[in-house]
Motif scaffolding. Structure first.
Motif, short mmCIF file in Angstrom:
data_model
loop_
_atom_site.label_atom_id
_atom_site.label_comp_id
_atom_site.label_asym_id
_atom_site.label_seq_id
_atom_site.Cartn_x
_atom_site.Cartn_y
_atom_site.Cartn_z
N ILE A 1 -8.64 -3.72 -7.06
CA ILE A 1 -7.46 -5.44 -6.36
C ILE A 1 -8.73 -5.83 -6.80
O ILE A 1 -9.52 -6.67 -6.58
CB ILE A 1 -7.52 -4.45 -5.38
N GLN B 1 -12.32 -3.57 -5.41
CA GLN B 1 -11.47 -4.62 -4.94
C GLN B 1 -13.00 -5.75 -6.04
O GLN B 1 -13.94 -5.10 -6.08
CB GLN B 1 -12.17 -4.69 -3.88
N SER C 1 1.19 -1.68 -0.10
CA SER C 1 0.10 -0.17 0.14
C SER C 1 0.20 1.34 -0.15
O SER C 1 0.55 2.35 -0.66
CB SER C 1 -1.12 -0.01 1.20
N TYR D 1 -6.82 -2.61 2.16
CA TYR D 1 -6.63 -2.68 1.54
C TYR D 1 -6.69 -1.22 0.69
O TYR D 1 -6.02 -0.21 0.96
CB TYR D 1 -5.85 -3.28 -0.17
N ALA E 1 -3.51 -9.40 -5.52
CA ALA E 1 -3.09 -8.87 -3.65
C ALA E 1 -3.55 -10.21 -3.15
O ALA E 1 -4.15 -11.07 -2.26
CB ALA E 1 -4.47 -8.08 -3.50
#
Length: 275
Positions: free
Chosen positions: A121, A148, A107, A133, A192
């Protein structure tokens, strides 16, 4: 008498081996010990309480092996268990030891990798649900927008060696499309999850060519090197014999068979029957 004080590298399964290989490329002199909790993997869909319990057991195991520093090379464990372990458990367990994750170091730099300030993400369900995140990136890059997308099928596909099979393409495209529908200005996508580098070739096939795909290994390795420079009180406790040992909660033969794909070399693990 403890003769080796290695850096501990933990993952729920095989994915952390992709982190370990990058760390050893940058910091080859130190001793390392890797533990994969393969018998209880994957962690991505498990509850906070379960992930915390499993991760804490692993941390205690590493400390018993003489590790002054443990890296949670697992995004789910880093997102759901790290902070609680650092704040609540470490002071009583081993106040001079340290436990670090891979969410924060990623990050700290990810915002520099997006010209538009729009980041995607791709992660496990557990990492996405934690919101880690989003929270961490906004600390360092308040104006960056983060979207995300959970990819619950990806880890099992990799674990079972199906990353190159034709059927995997459907699930790669599905989750990429879902992510990009959330923001058509995304110009950088972070993988991730430490399993996802094994899917990177296919991911890039279905990702628009103008979107940057980012893996974590080199980022985490550079961050660890910087951490050791800034914390000589930890660095001086780590032995430098260039050794690496592998452990798994699964059958060693099974681990050895699959691990080569992640680590890039043959290895021989020892089974841990109880953490």
């Amino acid at each position: 008498m403890q003769t080796s004080c290695p850096i501990g590298i933990f993952d729920s399964g095989y994915g952390g081996l992709t982190i370990l290989s990058q760390i050893r490329a940058v910091l080859p002199d130190y001793d390392y010990i890797y533990l994969g909790d393969n018998a209880r993997a994957p962690y991505g869909s498990r509850s906070f309480e379960t992930i915390y319990e499993y991760t804490l057991e692993a941390v205690k195991w590493f400390f018993k092996q003489g590790c002054p520093l443990v890296i949670l090379a697992c995004n789910t464990a880093s997102a759901k268990a790290l902070r609680t372990i650092q704040q609540n458990d470490l002071p009583g367990l081993a106040p001079d030891n340290r436990v670090l994750g891979i969410v924060r170091p990623t990050s700290e730099v990810i915002g520099h990798m997006s010209e538009a300030g729009n980041i995607g993400i791709l992660a496990t369900q557990g990492t996405v649900e934690s919101g880690s995140y989003i929270l961490e990136i906004q600390k360092f890059f308040p104006t960056v927008k983060v979207q995300q997308q959970a990819c619950p099928i990806w880890v099992p596909l990799v674990e079972y060696g199906e990353q190159d099979s034709p059927g995997t393409d459907y699930f790669i495209k599905k989750y990429i499309d879902l992510l990009l529908k959330k923001d058509d200005k995304i110009d950088s996508v972070l993988l991730a999850c430490t399993h996802y580098p094994l899917l990177e070739k296919k991911i890039k096939e279905y990702m628009p060519v103008d979107i940057r795909v980012i893996s974590q290994g080199k980022i985490v390795a550079a961050s660890l090197a910087d951490y050791l420079k800034r914390h000589p009180e930890i660095e001086q406790r780590i032995t430098q014999g260039q050794s690496v040992s592998f452990y798994t909660t699964e059958k060693a033969e099974t681990f050895n068979h699959h691990a080569k794909r992640f680590f890039g070399a043959e290895l021989s693990a020892t089974q841990v029957h109880k953490l």
